[in-house]
Structure formats: C-alpha cells, structure tokens
Design a protein around this motif. Structure first.
Motif, PDB file in Angstrom:
ATOM      1  N   ALA A   1       0.833  -1.211   0.000  1.00 57.97           N
ATOM      2  CA  ALA A   1       0.000   0.000   0.000  1.00 57.97           C
ATOM      3  C   ALA A   1       0.866   1.258   0.000  1.00 57.97           C
ATOM      4  CB  ALA A   1      -0.929   0.001   1.209  1.00 57.97           C
ATOM      5  N   SER A   2       1.917   1.258   0.808  1.00 58.61           N
ATOM      6  CA  SER A   2       2.806   2.427   0.859  1.00 58.61           C
ATOM      7  C   SER A   2       3.508   2.628  -0.476  1.00 58.61           C
ATOM      8  CB  SER A   2       3.849   2.251   1.967  1.00 58.61           C
ATOM      9  OG  SER A   2       3.222   2.167   3.230  1.00 58.61           O
ATOM     10  N   PHE A   3       3.957   1.535  -1.080  1.00 59.14           N
ATOM     11  CA  PHE A   3       4.646   1.645  -2.364  1.00 59.14           C
ATOM     12  C   PHE A   3       3.718   2.211  -3.436  1.00 59.14           C
ATOM     13  CE2 PHE A   3       6.227   0.226  -6.442  1.00 59.14           C
ATOM     14  CZ  PHE A   3       7.582   0.503  -6.355  1.00 59.14           C
ATOM     15  N   ILE A   4       2.490   1.722  -3.453  1.00 63.87           N
ATOM     16  CA  ILE A   4       1.519   2.205  -4.439  1.00 63.87           C
ATOM     17  C   ILE A   4       1.346   3.720  -4.330  1.00 63.87           C
ATOM     18  CG2 ILE A   4      -0.941   2.222  -5.040  1.00 63.87           C
ATOM     19  CD1 ILE A   4      -0.984  -0.772  -4.230  1.00 63.87           C
ATOM     20  N   VAL A   5       1.171   4.207  -3.106  1.00 65.79           N
ATOM     21  CA  VAL A   5       0.866   5.632  -2.918  1.00 65.79           C
ATOM     22  C   VAL A   5       2.104   6.499  -3.102  1.00 65.79           C
ATOM     23  CG1 VAL A   5       0.036   7.357  -1.276  1.00 65.79           C
ATOM     24  CG2 VAL A   5      -1.114   5.138  -1.452  1.00 65.79           C
ATOM     25  N   TYR A   6       3.236   6.099  -2.504  1.00 67.50           N
ATOM     26  CA  TYR A   6       4.435   6.940  -2.573  1.00 67.50           C
ATOM     27  C   TYR A   6       5.050   6.973  -3.966  1.00 67.50           C
ATOM     28  CZ  TYR A   6       4.469   7.183   2.547  1.00 67.50           C
ATOM     29  OH  TYR A   6       4.146   7.408   3.857  1.00 67.50           O
ATOM     30  N   HIS A   7       4.925   5.873  -4.699  1.00 67.03           N
ATOM     31  CA  HIS A   7       5.598   5.790  -5.999  1.00 67.03           C
ATOM     32  C   HIS A   7       4.638   5.811  -7.181  1.00 67.03           C
ATOM     33  CE1 HIS A   7       9.454   5.115  -4.055  1.00 67.03           C
ATOM     34  NE2 HIS A   7       8.811   4.330  -3.213  1.00 67.03           N
ATOM     35  N   GLY A   8       3.333   5.731  -6.921  1.00 62.51           N
ATOM     36  CA  GLY A   8       2.357   5.919  -7.979  1.00 62.51           C
ATOM     37  C   GLY A   8       2.296   4.817  -9.008  1.00 62.51           C
ATOM     38  N   GLY A   9       2.901   3.667  -8.715  1.00 65.22           N
ATOM     39  CA  GLY A   9       2.947   2.615  -9.723  1.00 65.22           C
ATOM     40  C   GLY A   9       1.589   2.078 -10.116  1.00 65.22           C
ATOM     41  N   TRP A  10       0.699   1.947  -9.154  1.00 65.74           N
ATOM     42  CA  TRP A  10      -0.621   1.345  -9.401  1.00 65.74           C
ATOM     43  C   TRP A  10      -1.424   2.198 -10.375  1.00 65.74           C
ATOM     44  CZ3 TRP A  10      -1.802  -3.118  -6.494  1.00 65.74           C
ATOM     45  CH2 TRP A  10      -3.091  -3.625  -6.648  1.00 65.74           C
ATOM     46  N   GLU A  11      -1.513   3.486 -10.073  1.00 66.42           N
ATOM     47  CA  GLU A  11      -2.315   4.359 -10.922  1.00 66.42           C
ATOM     48  C   GLU A  11      -1.641   4.621 -12.271  1.00 66.42           C
ATOM     49  OE1 GLU A  11      -1.727   4.834  -7.778  1.00 66.42           O
ATOM     50  OE2 GLU A  11      -3.692   4.858  -6.820  1.00 66.42           O
ATOM     51  N   ILE A  12      -0.309   4.812 -12.234  1.00 61.64           N
ATOM     52  CA  ILE A  12       0.402   5.113 -13.467  1.00 61.64           C
ATOM     53  C   ILE A  12       0.262   3.979 -14.469  1.00 61.64           C
ATOM     54  CG2 ILE A  12       2.738   5.395 -14.425  1.00 61.64           C
ATOM     55  CD1 ILE A  12       3.417   6.970 -11.874  1.00 61.64           C
ATOM     56  N   ASP A  13       0.284   2.742 -13.957  1.00 59.23           N
ATOM     57  CA  ASP A  13       0.249   1.581 -14.841  1.00 59.23           C
ATOM     58  C   ASP A  13      -1.171   1.131 -15.153  1.00 59.23           C
ATOM     59  OD1 ASP A  13       1.095  -1.858 -14.811  1.00 59.23           O
ATOM     60  OD2 ASP A  13       1.780  -0.411 -16.298  1.00 59.23           O
ATOM     61  N   PHE A  14      -2.168   1.846 -14.613  1.00 58.92           N
ATOM     62  CA  PHE A  14      -3.551   1.392 -14.754  1.00 58.92           C
ATOM     63  C   PHE A  14      -3.972   1.288 -16.219  1.00 58.92           C
ATOM     64  CE2 PHE A  14      -8.096   2.334 -15.132  1.00 58.92           C
ATOM     65  CZ  PHE A  14      -8.625   1.289 -14.389  1.00 58.92           C
ATOM     66  N   GLU A  15      -3.632   2.304 -17.014  1.00 58.92           N
ATOM     67  CA  GLU A  15      -4.078   2.317 -18.403  1.00 58.92           C
ATOM     68  C   GLU A  15      -3.495   1.144 -19.178  1.00 58.92           C
ATOM     69  OE1 GLU A  15      -4.135   5.245 -22.342  1.00 58.92           O
ATOM     70  OE2 GLU A  15      -3.435   5.999 -20.404  1.00 58.92           O
ATOM     71  N   SER A  16      -2.193   0.878 -18.991  1.00 53.19           N
ATOM     72  CA  SER A  16      -1.584  -0.230 -19.729  1.00 53.19           C
ATOM     73  C   SER A  16      -2.150  -1.567 -19.278  1.00 53.19           C
ATOM     74  CB  SER A  16      -0.063  -0.208 -19.557  1.00 53.19           C
ATOM     75  OG  SER A  16       0.310  -0.389 -18.214  1.00 53.19           O
ATOM     76  N   ARG A  17      -2.416  -1.702 -17.972  1.00 49.99           N
ATOM     77  CA  ARG A  17      -3.014  -2.951 -17.494  1.00 49.99           C
ATOM     78  C   ARG A  17      -4.418  -3.112 -18.040  1.00 49.99           C
ATOM     79  NH1 ARG A  17      -3.977  -3.461 -12.316  1.00 49.99           N
ATOM     80  NH2 ARG A  17      -3.628  -1.313 -11.667  1.00 49.99           N
ATOM     81  N   LEU A  18      -5.174  -2.016 -18.130  1.00 54.26           N
ATOM     82  CA  LEU A  18      -6.525  -2.072 -18.687  1.00 54.26           C
ATOM     83  C   LEU A  18      -6.488  -2.467 -20.159  1.00 54.26           C
ATOM     84  CD1 LEU A  18      -9.566  -1.562 -18.431  1.00 54.26           C
ATOM     85  CD2 LEU A  18      -9.115   0.848 -18.945  1.00 54.26           C
ATOM     86  N   ASN A  19      -5.559  -1.851 -20.906  1.00 55.04           N
ATOM     87  CA  ASN A  19      -5.434  -2.200 -22.320  1.00 55.04           C
ATOM     88  C   ASN A  19      -5.057  -3.666 -22.506  1.00 55.04           C
ATOM     89  OD1 ASN A  19      -6.072   0.339 -23.315  1.00 55.04           O
ATOM     90  ND2 ASN A  19      -3.953   1.067 -23.211  1.00 55.04           N
ATOM     91  N   GLY A  20      -4.134  -4.133 -21.642  1.00 52.54           N
ATOM     92  CA  GLY A  20      -3.730  -5.535 -21.733  1.00 52.54           C
ATOM     93  C   GLY A  20      -4.888  -6.482 -21.449  1.00 52.54           C
ATOM     94  N   TYR A  21      -5.687  -6.123 -20.453  1.00 54.02           N
ATOM     95  CA  TYR A  21      -6.854  -6.960 -20.119  1.00 54.02           C
ATOM     96  C   TYR A  21      -7.860  -6.994 -21.256  1.00 54.02           C
ATOM     97  CZ  TYR A  21     -11.251  -8.302 -17.926  1.00 54.02           C
ATOM     98  OH  TYR A  21     -12.457  -8.905 -17.660  1.00 54.02           O
ATOM     99  N   LEU A  22      -8.142  -5.827 -21.821  1.00 53.31           N
ATOM    100  CA  LEU A  22      -9.120  -5.768 -22.913  1.00 53.31           C
ATOM    101  C   LEU A  22      -8.653  -6.530 -24.142  1.00 53.31           C
ATOM    102  CD1 LEU A  22     -10.259  -2.041 -22.557  1.00 53.31           C
ATOM    103  CD2 LEU A  22     -11.502  -4.095 -21.835  1.00 53.31           C
ATOM    104  N   LYS A  23      -7.352  -6.406 -24.467  1.00 54.90           N
ATOM    105  CA  LYS A  23      -6.810  -7.142 -25.608  1.00 54.90           C
ATOM    106  C   LYS A  23      -6.922  -8.657 -25.406  1.00 54.90           C
ATOM    107  CE  LYS A  23      -3.507  -3.619 -27.106  1.00 54.90           C
ATOM    108  NZ  LYS A  23      -2.061  -3.238 -27.153  1.00 54.90           N
ATOM    109  N   GLN A  24      -6.640  -9.067 -24.157  1.00 54.79           N
ATOM    110  CA  GLN A  24      -6.708 -10.494 -23.849  1.00 54.79           C
ATOM    111  C   GLN A  24      -8.137 -11.014 -23.963  1.00 54.79           C
ATOM    112  OE1 GLN A  24      -5.256 -11.424 -19.940  1.00 54.79           O
ATOM    113  NE2 GLN A  24      -5.686 -13.606 -20.127  1.00 54.79           N
ATOM    114  N   GLN A  25      -9.091 -10.201 -23.558  1.00 52.42           N
ATOM    115  CA  GLN A  25     -10.481 -10.672 -23.520  1.00 52.42           C
ATOM    116  C   GLN A  25     -11.198 -10.507 -24.854  1.00 52.42           C
ATOM    117  OE1 GLN A  25     -11.935 -12.212 -20.887  1.00 52.42           O
ATOM    118  NE2 GLN A  25      -9.913 -12.115 -19.894  1.00 52.42           N
ATOM    119  N   PHE A  26     -10.867  -9.423 -25.595  1.00 50.36           N
ATOM    120  CA  PHE A  26     -11.697  -9.082 -26.745  1.00 50.36           C
ATOM    121  C   PHE A  26     -10.959  -9.022 -28.081  1.00 50.36           C
ATOM    122  CE2 PHE A  26     -13.668  -7.051 -23.002  1.00 50.36           C
ATOM    123  CZ  PHE A  26     -14.873  -7.736 -23.014  1.00 50.36           C
ATOM    124  N   ALA A  27      -9.650  -9.199 -28.066  1.00 48.46           N
ATOM    125  CA  ALA A  27      -8.902  -9.108 -29.323  1.00 48.46           C
ATOM    126  C   ALA A  27      -9.279 -10.276 -30.240  1.00 48.46           C
ATOM    127  CB  ALA A  27      -7.412  -9.103 -29.065  1.00 48.46           C
TER     128      ALA A  27
END
Length: 470
Positions: A444-470
């Motif tokens: 939790a601290s790493f996510i908030v202090y370094h922003g990795g979770w939110e910053i990577d959200f778009e790429s993870r979303l795109n990866g999920y959509l490609k996997q499900q609907f490509a």
C-alpha cells in the motif's frame, strides 16, 4: 486514560496510584486478549471473533520505563501472543527518547519544507522557535539534531512546562547542548543569554500580599536583571513567545492539544499580515486545530500536520515488535546497534517519501490544495489500499510463503534480518496476521508513494481488454 490524583498529597502517592492504575489496566487488557488456539483463554470472555489479536501498545505521557518493562514481562507471564513485543520503547527494543525516533521524522519534514521556501537548513542561516523543552523526548531530540546538523540554526524562543526563553541572537548552543535530554529549560543559565534576551520561570514564585509573582530575568549589556511579574503578565508573555516571536521555522513539539485554535490563530500574524512563522512542522499531536490549520495555510504558511510529521515514532514501534518476534532477548541485545541503525535508515526514508509526495502534489495542484489536505488524502489512500490488501492476504495466508511475496516481506524488514540466514528463516514463523499486515502495509505504501498502481492502470486495462476481446 486520565488518572484522578486530586486527593494525592505527594508526588510519591501520585506515582503509587499511577502504577496501580496502569498495572490494573494492563491485566484487564490481557484478560481479554490472551488467546489459546485462536480463542480467548479467559472463560468469562465471550469471543465471537475467534482469532489471535496481536495488538501493540505505545508508550505515552506518564508511562515510565520501569512500568514499560513490567508490562512486557507480564505479557510473557500471561502468555500473550506478542510476548515482550506487547509494548515498545523497552530496553530490549528501541527507546523513543534515547534514539529520538519521532524527532528524526519531524526534522526530516522540516528540512524538506524549508527547502520549498528556499532555505537549506544544513547550510543556510535560519531562525527557529519551539514549544517543548530541552528534556522532552520530541523537542529535546529536535534541538539535539539541529545543534548537530545545522550550524547556522538560531533557536530564538523555547517554551516548556518549567520556563520560557527568548534570545534575539539565538540561544547559546553550548548551553543548550549541556541541557539537552538531561535537564528542563529552567536550568538554562541566564548569563548565557545575549543582551535583549530574557527567561520566565514557572516554578520560581513568591507572594506579594494576595498576588502570586513569577521570576523573570532579563539579560542586559551590563549583566542579568531580576524582576518579579504577576501571573497574568507571566502567562501573557509566555503566549507571546508562542505567537509573536518571528522565526522561519516553528516546531511545536510539546504543549497542550489545541493550543492554536479558531479563536487565536490570527495572533500568528503581525498587523500587516506577515506570519510569525513561515513553516510549521507539528511534532506534538493536535497542537493546532483543523480549523486553524486551514486559516493559517490560506495566508501562505507551510503547515505539516502531526499525522505526517511525527509518525516515525509509531513506525519505530512496529519495527521493535518485529525485532522481538524474530529474536530472543539476548540476540536482540547482542545485535541491537546494527538493528536500530537499519530502523533509523527506514524512518528517514519513509519521512522523506511522504514529505516529497506532499510537496509534489501541492505543486501539481498549483497551490489549490492545502498541505494538510494532501497529508490527509495520502493517509486515506494508504489505508484504503491497506484494508483491501490485508483482507486479501488474510484470506490466502499461503501466499506469504511464495517467492515473490516473501521478497516483499523481506524488503519491509531491516537489512540486518535479510542478511542473516538464521533470522531470515524465522520470518515464515511469524503470526499469519502480522505477515498479512506487513505485506499489505509495504505494498500500500509503495503504491501511494511511488504511484505505480495508478500510473500503470491504463496499460493494465489495455492488456486486459486485448486479452479478452482481441
């Protein structure tokens, strides 16, 4: 807990009642929370929860070292899950005052906040005012750190429960060093003041008819002059030290909660609106009310609230308990210096991460968000992620043994534990709830202090959509 000692007629009787109350409260706590096979051991406890509950207690006002040690031993005797780890600041632990753990965070936040107004506290000249005295845990260690690290710091005023001090050229560093963590402010030698300086003494009083007078000494060019002032004058002048003395940095590290509130915050500003402090870093809890913080910040003062600035004391306590879980008493004492050195490095890192994030978000908001609002939002974000992650790991305790999550566990721990195979191997035997808490906290601290979770959200979303609907 507030002790009623009104009818006690001596300091000894107050201490006796204090210890009796603390002893009773501790045993009542253990009556409830000592468990056996995950259920309350005391048959009088109706246990709907059905889990071990590793609760850590922190030392606070009027918790003397002897009672801290007694509580730890009583926990072992009663069979509590944390053993001596029930309470922090022990001999087999990290004493808050000895190591200045809370103050390290306060000074680190002050360092980064002062840089925001163009002052490098390690090189530049700057002025400071304090509440909390030379012998206090937080104030005393903050003064010590400033004396050690900041050669041009001038401490212009200090107020504690024994005295008030003002020195226009900064209190004598040698005299402060003599008192720090040894004696209260009323032991400061008035002759060490610069001309124009003065001291007010809380305990040195005399009667003039029906009036009670307090001693005041003023340093002049020719020496020290003694005066006696009324109680009203004394309290007014002490208040002026808090509100009216101008300094670059204000470190409230002692004093009553809500000393600065909605009715008096404006006294921190001169008639022309100039603040008497450019940066305020709260070492004491709730010294400034939320309402007052808002008004002070609206007028350009940097305010770092208590929940951020003094959290290193709580973090240190958690690492003390971890050390107690992973090492026997003799082992801890044998390796204490190395372990504490690693914990202090972690405290510096955590304080720096949060301070940098507060100012980063302030700049991104172009000043529209208040520093204290950002601090609150950071805490809320960490807690939100933590709650979800803790539930996740609690539901899947086997994950803590998998290589990736084990690396996260070890990364949270002081490097001394990681580097010694004997202690590293014991990590797997820690209570499951503790391991879940460590994993949740670290991620939790790493996510908030370094922003990795939110910053990577778009790429993870795109990866999920490609996997499900490509």
């Amino acid at each position: 807990m507030v002790l009623d000692a009104e009818d006690c007629d001596s300091p000894e009787s107050v201490t006796q009642r204090l210890y009796k109350a603390q002893y009773g409260i501790n045993n009542a706590f253990l009556d409830i929370f000592v468990t056996e096979n995950g259920h309350a051991k005391n048959p009088r406890v109706v246990d709907y929860y059905g889990e071990d509950e590793p609760i850590e207690l922190g030392p606070d006002e009027n918790m003397h070292d002897s009672m801290i040690e007694h509580i730890a031993m009583q926990s072992v005797k009663r069979g509590y899950i944390l053993g001596i780890g029930i309470m922090s600041s022990k001999r087999v632990g990290i004493n808050h005052k000895e190591y200045g753990v809370t103050s390290r965070g306060v000074v680190k936040f002050a360092d980064i906040a002062m840089k925001e107004i163009g002052i490098d506290i390690y090189k530049d000249a700057f002025t400071v005012k304090f509440t909390g005295g030379t012998n206090g845990d937080v104030a005393g260690n903050c003064i010590r750190l400033l004396l050690e690290r900041c050669p041009q710091a001038q401490i212009q005023s200090i107020v504690d429960g024994t005295a008030g001090l003002f020195d226009p050229d900064g209190a004598d560093r040698g005299e402060l060093d003599r008192l720090v963590l040894k004696s209260d402010l009323d032991h400061f030698t008035p002759e060490a003041l610069h001309p124009g300086g003065f001291m007010l003494f809380q305990r040195e009083r005399r009667k003039d008819g029906l009036r009670e007078l307090h001693r005041k000494v003023i340093r002049t060019d020719s020496g020290v002059e003694e005066h006696w002032i009324t109680a009203d004058e004394f309290h007014r002048e002490v208040d002026d030290l808090v509100f009216s003395v101008s300094a670059d940095l204000f470190l409230p590290c002692g004093g009553r909660p809500e000393t600065i509130d909605g009715n008096n915050w404006n006294r921190l500003f001169a008639d022309d609106g100039t603040p008497t402090a450019r940066v305020i870093t709260e070492g004491a809890n709730s010294f400034i009310t939320p309402e007052a913080r808002v008004e002070i910040q609206k007028r350009g003062v940097v305010v770092i609230r208590d929940a951020s600035a003094n959290k290193c004391g709580v973090i240190s306590s958690s690492y003390e308990i971890i050390g107690n879980l992973l090492m026997k008493e003799k082992e801890f004492l044998d390796h204490k210096d190395a372990y504490v050195k690693d914990v202090l490095a972690i405290l510096d890192k955590r304080a720096e991460e949060e301070a940098n994030l507060i100012f980063k978000r302030y700049r991104e908001s172009e000043g529209k968000l208040l520093y204290t609002e950002i601090s609150h939002s950071i805490s809320a974000e960490i807690n939100r992620h933590y709650a979800r992650l803790f539930d996740f790991f609690q539901g899947q305790p086997e994950l803590s043994g998998q290589p990736l999550f084990r690396k996260v566990l070890l990364n949270h721990l002081p490097s001394f534990i990681r580097e010694h195979p004997k202690y590293r191997a014991r990590v797997k035997n820690m209570p499951p709830k503790i391991k879940s808490a460590i994993l949740a906290s670290e991620i939790a601290s790493f996510i908030v202090y370094h922003g990795g979770w939110e910053i990577d959200f778009e790429s993870r979303l795109n990866g999920y959509l490609k996997q499900q609907f490509a």
